[in-house]
Design a protein around this motif. Structure first.
Motif, PDB file in Angstrom:
ATOM      1  N   GLN A  37       0.814  -1.212   0.000  1.00  0.00           N
ATOM      2  CA  GLN A  37       0.000   0.000   0.000  1.00  0.00           C
ATOM      3  C   GLN A  37       0.849   1.266   0.000  1.00  0.00           C
ATOM      4  N   ALA A  38       2.038   1.183   0.607  1.00  0.00           N
ATOM      5  CA  ALA A  38       2.905   2.369   0.676  1.00  0.00           C
ATOM      6  C   ALA A  38       4.365   1.929   0.542  1.00  0.00           C
ATOM      7  N   ASP A  39       5.058   1.818   1.664  1.00  0.00           N
ATOM      8  CA  ASP A  39       6.484   1.478   1.634  1.00  0.00           C
ATOM      9  C   ASP A  39       6.677   0.019   1.235  1.00  0.00           C
ATOM     10  N   ARG A  40       7.644  -0.238   0.353  1.00  0.00           N
ATOM     11  CA  ARG A  40       7.878  -1.604  -0.101  1.00  0.00           C
ATOM     12  C   ARG A  40       8.761  -2.409   0.845  1.00  0.00           C
ATOM     13  N   LYS A  41       9.263  -1.814   1.924  1.00  0.00           N
ATOM     14  CA  LYS A  41      10.137  -2.533   2.848  1.00  0.00           C
ATOM     15  C   LYS A  41       9.363  -3.614   3.594  1.00  0.00           C
ATOM     16  N   ILE A  42      10.009  -4.764   3.755  1.00  0.00           N
ATOM     17  CA  ILE A  42       9.369  -5.932   4.356  1.00  0.00           C
ATOM     18  C   ILE A  42      10.288  -6.554   5.400  1.00  0.00           C
ATOM     19  N   PHE A  43       9.735  -7.477   6.189  1.00  0.00           N
ATOM     20  CA  PHE A  43      10.586  -8.230   7.120  1.00  0.00           C
ATOM     21  C   PHE A  43      10.014  -9.637   7.287  1.00  0.00           C
ATOM     22  N   LEU A  44      10.874 -10.540   7.757  1.00  0.00           N
ATOM     23  CA  LEU A  44      10.507 -11.930   8.002  1.00  0.00           C
ATOM     24  C   LEU A  44      10.052 -12.070   9.442  1.00  0.00           C
ATOM     25  N   GLU A  45       8.858 -12.630   9.628  1.00  0.00           N
ATOM     26  CA  GLU A  45       8.357 -12.844  10.982  1.00  0.00           C
ATOM     27  C   GLU A  45       9.089 -14.003  11.660  1.00  0.00           C
ATOM     28  N   ASN A  46       8.882 -14.113  12.972  1.00  0.00           N
ATOM     29  CA  ASN A  46       9.603 -15.108  13.763  1.00  0.00           C
ATOM     30  C   ASN A  46       9.266 -16.541  13.405  1.00  0.00           C
ATOM     31  N   ASP A  47       8.158 -16.755  12.673  1.00  0.00           N
ATOM     32  CA  ASP A  47       7.814 -18.134  12.310  1.00  0.00           C
ATOM     33  C   ASP A  47       8.708 -18.681  11.194  1.00  0.00           C
ATOM     34  N   TRP A  99       8.682 -17.923   8.090  1.00  0.00           N
ATOM     35  CA  TRP A  99       8.013 -17.983   6.787  1.00  0.00           C
ATOM     36  C   TRP A  99       7.322 -16.678   6.401  1.00  0.00           C
ATOM     37  N   SER A 100       6.488 -16.174   7.290  1.00  0.00           N
ATOM     38  CA  SER A 100       5.586 -15.069   6.925  1.00  0.00           C
ATOM     39  C   SER A 100       6.365 -13.782   6.674  1.00  0.00           C
ATOM     40  N   ILE A 101       6.043 -13.131   5.565  1.00  0.00           N
ATOM     41  CA  ILE A 101       6.664 -11.866   5.183  1.00  0.00           C
ATOM     42  C   ILE A 101       5.638 -10.755   5.379  1.00  0.00           C
ATOM     43  N   ARG A 102       6.038  -9.698   6.097  1.00  0.00           N
ATOM     44  CA  ARG A 102       5.106  -8.619   6.436  1.00  0.00           C
ATOM     45  C   ARG A 102       5.715  -7.269   6.067  1.00  0.00           C
ATOM     46  N   THR A 103       4.852  -6.290   5.785  1.00  0.00           N
ATOM     47  CA  THR A 103       5.333  -4.935   5.511  1.00  0.00           C
ATOM     48  C   THR A 103       5.841  -4.301   6.803  1.00  0.00           C
ATOM     49  N   ARG A 104       6.921  -3.517   6.675  1.00  0.00           N
ATOM     50  CA  ARG A 104       7.484  -2.856   7.860  1.00  0.00           C
ATOM     51  C   ARG A 104       6.559  -1.779   8.405  1.00  0.00           C
ATOM     52  N   ASP A 105       5.841  -1.095   7.507  1.00  0.00           N
ATOM     53  CA  ASP A 105       4.980   0.002   7.962  1.00  0.00           C
ATOM     54  C   ASP A 105       3.572  -0.456   8.314  1.00  0.00           C
ATOM     55  N   ASN A 106       3.354  -1.779   8.259  1.00  0.00           N
ATOM     56  CA  ASN A 106       2.058  -2.394   8.589  1.00  0.00           C
ATOM     57  C   ASN A 106       0.956  -2.036   7.592  1.00  0.00           C
ATOM     58  N   GLY A 107       1.341  -1.473   6.426  1.00  0.00           N
ATOM     59  CA  GLY A 107       0.359  -1.248   5.373  1.00  0.00           C
ATOM     60  C   GLY A 107      -0.066  -2.564   4.746  1.00  0.00           C
ATOM     61  N   PHE A 108      -1.258  -2.588   4.179  1.00  0.00           N
ATOM     62  CA  PHE A 108      -1.756  -3.803   3.542  1.00  0.00           C
ATOM     63  C   PHE A 108      -0.940  -4.127   2.291  1.00  0.00           C
ATOM     64  N   ALA A 109      -1.002  -5.390   1.880  1.00  0.00           N
ATOM     65  CA  ALA A 109      -0.322  -5.849   0.666  1.00  0.00           C
ATOM     66  C   ALA A 109      -1.234  -6.797  -0.089  1.00  0.00           C
ATOM     67  N   ALA A 110      -1.096  -6.806  -1.418  1.00  0.00           N
ATOM     68  CA  ALA A 110      -1.902  -7.687  -2.267  1.00  0.00           C
ATOM     69  C   ALA A 110      -0.988  -8.529  -3.145  1.00  0.00           C
ATOM     70  N   HIS A 111      -1.514  -9.661  -3.580  1.00  0.00           N
ATOM     71  CA  HIS A 111      -0.720 -10.648  -4.341  1.00  0.00           C
ATOM     72  C   HIS A 111      -1.659 -11.392  -5.288  1.00  0.00           C
ATOM     73  N   PHE A 112      -1.371 -11.296  -6.573  1.00  0.00           N
ATOM     74  CA  PHE A 112      -2.090 -12.077  -7.584  1.00  0.00           C
ATOM     75  C   PHE A 112      -1.052 -12.792  -8.440  1.00  0.00           C
ATOM     76  N   GLU A 113      -1.375 -14.016  -8.871  1.00  0.00           N
ATOM     77  CA  GLU A 113      -0.393 -14.810  -9.624  1.00  0.00           C
ATOM     78  C   GLU A 113      -1.078 -15.680 -10.671  1.00  0.00           C
ATOM     79  N   HIS A 114      -0.482 -15.692 -11.858  1.00  0.00           N
ATOM     80  CA  HIS A 114      -0.856 -16.630 -12.909  1.00  0.00           C
ATOM     81  C   HIS A 114       0.396 -17.353 -13.399  1.00  0.00           C
ATOM     82  N   THR A 115       0.215 -18.606 -13.792  1.00  0.00           N
ATOM     83  CA  THR A 115       1.244 -19.328 -14.536  1.00  0.00           C
ATOM     84  C   THR A 115       0.922 -19.200 -16.020  1.00  0.00           C
ATOM     85  N   VAL A 116       1.924 -18.829 -16.812  1.00  0.00           N
ATOM     86  CA  VAL A 116       1.706 -18.609 -18.243  1.00  0.00           C
ATOM     87  C   VAL A 116       2.790 -19.296 -19.063  1.00  0.00           C
TER      88      VAL A 116
END
Length: 265
Positions: A211-221, A223-240
């Motif tokens: 939603q804003a800043d592209r900086k991310i971090f890895l959570e303690n689990d 696996w999970s990747i989260r935005t540093r500024d806690n803004g929302f993020a979206a993800h769409f994917e196709h195989t072509v």
């Protein structure tokens, strides 16, 4: 080494990818406030196995050798990718991206879709719409004779018009008998740069947009990747599959959007 696929192999890839689309449609039927992502995962895994396939995400190791514990990734709100399903109920206004992979007849499927949970704010609906639009703008450039940078440029330039962030650390990828094959497919880049695209190449294009800043971090689990500024993020994917003049989209949102009906963004 980039492995070009034959027409027969592309059809096998299509079958695995269509199963991913159907699995995501089963998940779409359940998404509402009060449902947990672990419930979504259980339904997805059962559906994949009932259709004679294997969920490729389950057991897939991270760089530390820790296996992913679920059949789907469920990334809620400020999680970008690789969210682990859990028992926290989804809430009204949340968004959740669901990424799914299958292995069937020796070939992999991979696709992702970000869903609204109940009524979602206009600003977050716009984030989903623009991210999805950027995926198709990238796909328009997935043709024989263009270059990898043309795909990334199309995605990046569209999203940055809206002041959104384009994640750099995670990218799309080649796909075939393995879920992740060369080449890496960034969601950013310069026109006319990168490897030449050739008919028979099969790639997963997957904008991960913040939603804003592209900086991310890895959570303690691990696996999970989260935005540093806690803004929302979206993800769409196709195989072509790279085509002559037009990309061949092997995955499908059609099954999902039949379920969503007039709620499609």
């Amino acid at each position: 080494m980039i492995i070009l696929k034959t027409d027969d192999e592309i059809e096998l890839l299509r079958q695995s990818n269509l199963l991913v689309g159907k699995t995501l449609a089963e998940v779409a039927k359940l998404i509402q406030p009060g449902v947990t992502t672990r419930q979504l995962d259980k339904v997805a895994e059962q559906f994949i196995r009932d259709n004679g396939a294997i969920p490729t995400f389950k057991g897939f190791p991270n760089p530390y050798g820790e296996p992913f514990p679920a059949a789907i990734c469920t990334s809620v709100n400020s999680q970008v990718v690789h969210g682990i399903p859990n028992d926290i109920p989804l809430e009204e206004g949340d968004i959740v991206s669901v990424d799914c992979g299958t292995l069937m007849n020796g070939f992999c499927g991979d696709s992702a879709y970000t869903f609204c949970v109940g009524e979602v704010s206009p600003e977050h609906r716009q984030l989903l719409r623009v991210t999805k639009e950027s995926l198709y703008k990238g796909i328009e450039n997935a043709v024989h004779g263009k270059r990898l940078g043309d795909i990334g440029f199309a995605i990046q330039s569209h999203c940055e018009q809206f002041k959104y962030g384009v994640v750099r650390e995670f990218v799309g990828h080649g796909i075939g008998k393995e879920m992740h094959e060369p080449p890496a497919v960034p969601n950013y880049g310069k026109r006319g740069t990168g490897i030449m695209l050739k008919k028979g190449m099969c790639i997963a294009i997957e904008p991960m947009i913040t939603q804003a800043d592209r900086k991310i971090f890895l959570e303690n689990d691990g696996w999970s990747i989260r935005t540093r500024d806690n803004g929302f993020a979206a993800h769409f994917e196709h195989t072509v599959a790279i085509g002559l003049g037009k990309a061949d989209i092997l995955s499908s949102f059609e099954f999902i959007e039949q379920v969503l009906g007039d709620k499609v963004i």
